[in-house]
Design a protein around this motif. Structure first.
Motif, PDB file in Angstrom:
ATOM      1  N   ALA A   1       0.825  -1.055   0.050  1.00 54.66           N
ATOM      2  CA  ALA A   1      -0.050   0.062   0.176  1.00 54.66           C
ATOM      3  C   ALA A   1       0.933   1.319   0.072  1.00 54.66           C
ATOM      4  CB  ALA A   1      -0.867   0.027   1.233  1.00 54.66           C
ATOM      5  N   PRO A   2       0.348   2.322  -0.591  1.00 52.51           N
ATOM      6  CA  PRO A   2       0.992   3.467  -0.379  1.00 52.51           C
ATOM      7  C   PRO A   2       0.198   4.340   0.637  1.00 52.51           C
ATOM      8  CG  PRO A   2      -0.607   3.673  -2.387  1.00 52.51           C
ATOM      9  CD  PRO A   2      -0.489   2.257  -1.520  1.00 52.51           C
ATOM     10  N   VAL A   3       0.890   4.935   1.462  1.00 53.82           N
ATOM     11  CA  VAL A   3       0.614   5.705   2.633  1.00 53.82           C
ATOM     12  C   VAL A   3       1.053   7.213   2.781  1.00 53.82           C
ATOM     13  CG1 VAL A   3       0.076   5.363   5.093  1.00 53.82           C
ATOM     14  CG2 VAL A   3       0.799   3.649   3.863  1.00 53.82           C
ATOM     15  N   HIS A   4       0.312   7.943   2.087  1.00 53.85           N
ATOM     16  CA  HIS A   4       0.661   9.411   1.898  1.00 53.85           C
ATOM     17  C   HIS A   4       1.902   9.435   1.223  1.00 53.85           C
ATOM     18  CE1 HIS A   4      -0.203  13.558   2.678  1.00 53.85           C
ATOM     19  NE2 HIS A   4       1.183  13.913   3.445  1.00 53.85           N
ATOM     20  N   ASP A   5       2.870   9.693   2.220  1.00 53.75           N
ATOM     21  CA  ASP A   5       4.430   9.906   1.512  1.00 53.75           C
ATOM     22  C   ASP A   5       5.164   8.522   1.785  1.00 53.75           C
ATOM     23  OD1 ASP A   5       4.728  10.340   4.180  1.00 53.75           O
ATOM     24  OD2 ASP A   5       5.940  11.980   4.059  1.00 53.75           O
ATOM     25  N   ALA A   6       4.667   7.488   2.041  1.00 62.46           N
ATOM     26  CA  ALA A   6       5.231   6.121   2.421  1.00 62.46           C
ATOM     27  C   ALA A   6       4.660   5.000   1.834  1.00 62.46           C
ATOM     28  CB  ALA A   6       5.080   6.107   3.923  1.00 62.46           C
ATOM     29  N   LEU A   7       5.649   3.784   1.620  1.00 59.08           N
ATOM     30  CA  LEU A   7       4.921   2.722   1.158  1.00 59.08           C
ATOM     31  C   LEU A   7       5.124   1.666   2.019  1.00 59.08           C
ATOM     32  CD1 LEU A   7       6.726   3.010  -2.454  1.00 59.08           C
ATOM     33  CD2 LEU A   7       4.542   3.346  -1.876  1.00 59.08           C
ATOM     34  N   LEU A   8       4.152   0.659   2.261  1.00 59.72           N
ATOM     35  CA  LEU A   8       4.477  -0.666   2.984  1.00 59.72           C
ATOM     36  C   LEU A   8       4.921  -1.725   1.920  1.00 59.72           C
ATOM     37  CD1 LEU A   8       3.957  -2.091   5.685  1.00 59.72           C
ATOM     38  CD2 LEU A   8       1.744  -2.621   4.929  1.00 59.72           C
ATOM     39  N   ILE A   9       5.926  -2.400   2.050  1.00 60.66           N
ATOM     40  CA  ILE A   9       6.331  -3.437   1.067  1.00 60.66           C
ATOM     41  C   ILE A   9       6.441  -4.801   1.989  1.00 60.66           C
ATOM     42  CG2 ILE A   9       7.580  -1.733  -0.251  1.00 60.66           C
ATOM     43  CD1 ILE A   9      10.048  -2.995   0.640  1.00 60.66           C
ATOM     44  N   GLU A  10       6.590  -6.056   0.989  1.00 64.49           N
ATOM     45  CA  GLU A  10       6.653  -7.283   1.540  1.00 64.49           C
ATOM     46  C   GLU A  10       7.599  -7.883   0.677  1.00 64.49           C
ATOM     47  OE1 GLU A  10       3.224 -10.868   2.659  1.00 64.49           O
ATOM     48  OE2 GLU A  10       3.006  -9.460   0.979  1.00 64.49           O
ATOM     49  N   ALA A  11       8.314  -8.912   1.219  1.00 68.42           N
ATOM     50  CA  ALA A  11       9.346  -9.712   0.732  1.00 68.42           C
ATOM     51  C   ALA A  11       9.591 -10.880   1.551  1.00 68.42           C
ATOM     52  CB  ALA A  11      10.416  -8.855   0.359  1.00 68.42           C
ATOM     53  N   PRO A  12       9.952 -12.061   0.873  1.00 70.64           N
ATOM     54  CA  PRO A  12      10.519 -13.217   1.385  1.00 70.64           C
ATOM     55  C   PRO A  12      11.588 -12.648   2.532  1.00 70.64           C
ATOM     56  CG  PRO A  12      10.488 -13.888  -0.645  1.00 70.64           C
ATOM     57  CD  PRO A  12      10.121 -12.255  -0.736  1.00 70.64           C
ATOM     58  N   ALA A  13      11.570 -13.306   3.799  1.00 74.28           N
ATOM     59  CA  ALA A  13      12.505 -13.006   5.027  1.00 74.28           C
ATOM     60  C   ALA A  13      13.859 -12.760   4.389  1.00 74.28           C
ATOM     61  CB  ALA A  13      12.185 -13.784   6.150  1.00 74.28           C
ATOM     62  N   GLY A  14      14.234 -13.602   3.727  1.00 71.91           N
ATOM     63  CA  GLY A  14      15.885 -13.762   3.187  1.00 71.91           C
ATOM     64  C   GLY A  14      16.196 -12.765   2.228  1.00 71.91           C
ATOM     65  N   GLU A  15      15.059 -12.090   1.615  1.00 73.39           N
ATOM     66  CA  GLU A  15      15.313 -11.113   0.529  1.00 73.39           C
ATOM     67  C   GLU A  15      15.029  -9.666   1.110  1.00 73.39           C
ATOM     68  OE1 GLU A  15      13.056 -12.399  -2.681  1.00 73.39           O
ATOM     69  OE2 GLU A  15      13.825 -14.288  -2.848  1.00 73.39           O
ATOM     70  N   LEU A  16      14.426  -9.644   2.150  1.00 74.94           N
ATOM     71  CA  LEU A  16      13.799  -8.275   2.665  1.00 74.94           C
ATOM     72  C   LEU A  16      14.873  -7.100   2.564  1.00 74.94           C
ATOM     73  CD1 LEU A  16      11.367  -6.750   3.496  1.00 74.94           C
ATOM     74  CD2 LEU A  16      12.150  -7.406   5.994  1.00 74.94           C
TER      75      LEU A  16
END
Length: 590
Positions: free
Chosen positions: A503-518
């Motif tokens: 999600a985009p949150v105003h001037d920020a982003l929440l991202i997701e990735a596999p734990a080993g690639e984060l």
């Protein structure tokens, strides 16, 4: 945009889908109609024909353009079907928004509103609602009903066919295609969604009435204001008198109990912060309306380009980041995956420094802490001061810097910093003296906007200035609207290179990735976010910050952490089913 420009594409496809939208889940396409604008070739496909295809039945190459109204809805169907997204997108919703942004539109900005604006006949609203209800009913449909639904879908394609020639003269092709590109990113982000601890979410929803009473019992013990769940005005008046606290009143003589008033007064009287938070929680706690799909993801419309500055404007009750901040503790990565929250550091300050070309302001932004650096320039703190050593002064100069971008006056600033109006006026004077180029620029922006009747971002998002438009709106527009441009460009790049943006949150982003690639993904995301700022700001680069959330941690809470602790304490002691995959106690990251 001219007719010759649109005909520069070999194919112009007008597309519309009908689909079902289960709460919090991916859409289920029901049918699709596509018409090639130059030849009139029309394709009508029912759901069975759609599901059997690996690709759309029309060209998506670089010499074709895909035309839709609110295209992210169509692209959500592409993603649900496993279809690729088109190379070029012209979204008539977005172009209608920027062409009329700032005007009062009696029929709204939906496709019926656009048709009404141009005087084009359309289906009656009642007919449209009846057909949507038929689609959302889920079937099974008779052959006659299938035909009706396909005809209804085609009616929107016919509407596009009528709108396009009327709007051609309004459209700047390269910028319109860039905005259409963002609608692809929106569909991808909506598809990813925000991971929620579904078990805890269900428990909170089921126990909420009991939790409310427990919160009131604990927090209200020191105030004695509530009777059940009812806030007693007379009891609050008595509390104010007994504690010698002054409070604003309405013209009627009653206390002003608006949320904004409570927020301001709690800054003056910190002892009221728990009561303010309690009122906010009880008023806004609508977990039952938060759409969480069967896969434990919060999904809702991001509502791109809905605000006057072009920012997203998702629902206040359906998007978890717009809910009371303690609810963000429900955001949690699944096992084997991690989350990261990346935001631009002092984005609006940096944009103001870049666009105004105020060199001193740019130097302050590039410092380790711009607000402490501002205080040092004003000789308000020693040269070795830090945020830790001088938090009070930092807060004052931060409020001043942010406030001037909104055209904040001395009275409001005094209230925000808890100082006299004289002190606030002195802060504003210091800002004028230290950053004269910024003030010349912002006044020029306001003057030019009133003279020309419009104001635009670097990439052409436009706001039409009316006689009623306040100078404060115009002062703040460049920072907010160009900030939106920066984030949109970053979202395009990130989704196109495969980063899972939740999600985009105003001037920020929440991202997701596999734990080993984060960590590698965080590095890539920061690079592209900072690069996007440099593109929009002519080489001036904004910094980014990142918070990493590894399993089994949750999204960190600050403002309402105490509420989260109280709720989880109640669940640990009283809830009938607390068999979550994570214990409810260690929910707040230290």
């Amino acid at each position: 945009m001219s007719a010759s420009q649109i005909r520069g594409f070999r194919e112009v496809w007008l597309v519309d889908f009908e689909f079902q939208a289960p709460i919090g889940a991916h859409p289920t396409p029901v049918c699709m109609v596509a018409r090639e604008w130059l030849t009139g070739t029309t394709i009508r496909l029912w759901k069975d024909d759609l599901e059997g295809r690996a690709y759309p039945p029309f060209s998506q190459r670089s010499d074709a353009v895909y035309v839709a109204y609110f295209a992210s809805a169509e692209f959500s169907c592409h993603l649900a079907l496993g279809w690729p997204l088109p190379a070029n997108v012209l979204d008539l919703f977005v172009e209608f928004r920027t062409a009329t942004n700032g005007l009062w539109l009696p029929h709204g900005v939906g496709i019926l509103g656009a048709l009404a604006y141009f005087g084009i006949p359309s289906l009656p609203i009642q007919t449209k609602e009846e057909m949507r209800a038929l689609v959302m009913g889920g079937g099974p449909w008779s052959s006659a009903q299938e035909g009706q639904i396909l005809d209804y879908c085609e009616s929107d394609v016919i509407a596009l066919e009528k709108l396009l020639p009327r709007m051609i003269g309004m459209i700047d092709v390269p910028r319109a295609l860039h905005r259409g590109r963002y609608m692809k990113a929106v569909a991808v982000m909506e598809s990813v969604g925000i991971p929620i601890d579904h078990e805890l979410f269900d428990t909170l929803t089921g126990e909420w009435n009991s939790i409310k009473l427990e919160l009131i019992r604990e927090i209200d013990a020191r105030y004695d204001i509530y009777e059940g769940t009812h806030f007693r005005r007379s009891a609050f008046e008595r509390y104010l008198v007994n504690n010698d606290l002054r409070w604003p009143k309405l013209p009627t003589g009653n206390l002003d109990l608006k949320e904004t008033t409570f927020k301001s007064m709690a800054k003056i009287y910190p002892e009221l912060i728990p009561l303010k938070n309690l009122r906010n929680i009880l008023a806004k706690m609508r977990l039952s309306r938060l759409p969480v799909g069967p896969d434990g993801r919060n999904r809702c419309l991001l509502s791109p380009f809905r605000s006057k500055t072009g920012r997203n404007q998702p629902s206040s009750s359906r998007f978890i980041f717009n809910c009371p901040s303690w609810q963000r503790g429900l955001i949690a990565p699944t096992e084997g995956r991690g989350l990261a929250y990346l935001d631009y550091a002092q984005q609006e300050f940096g944009i103001a420094a870049a666009l105004s070309n105020d060199q001193r302001m740019q130097d302050v932004y590039r410092s380790e802490d711009p607000y402490v650096a501002f205080a040092k320039l004003a000789n308000a703190v020693p040269q070795d001061a830090t945020a830790r050593s001088h938090p009070h002064e930092r807060k004052q100069f931060k409020e001043c810097q942010l406030g001037v971008q909104y055209g904040m006056g001395s009275a409001t600033l005094a209230e925000r910093i808890g100082q006299s109006r004289v002190e606030a006026e002195n802060l504003l004077l210091i800002h004028h003296e230290l950053f004269p180029d910024y003030w010349k620029w912002t006044q020029a922006v306001v003057d030019h906007s009133y003279l020309t009747g419009n104001i635009k971002t670097v990439f052409g998002w436009e706001f039409l200035v009316q006689d009623s438009t306040s100078s404060r709106t115009l002062q703040n527009f460049p920072m907010q609207a160009n900030g939106a441009e920066i984030l949109r460009l970053a979202c395009c790049w990130l989704t196109e290179c495969g980063v899972a943006v939740c999600a985009p949150v105003h001037d920020a982003l929440l991202i997701e990735a596999p734990a080993g690639e984060l960590r590698e993904t965080v590095s890539q995301t920061r690079h592209l976010m900072e690069r996007a700022s440099a593109v929009v700001l002519d080489g001036f680069q904004l910094r980014t910050d990142a918070q990493i959330i590894n399993y089994p941690n949750r999204f960190p809470i600050s403002d309402e952490a105490g509420v989260w602790k109280q709720i989880n304490g109640y669940l640990r002691t009283n809830a009938s089913d607390c068999s979550h995959r994570r214990a409810p106690v260690p929910l707040i990251n230290k």
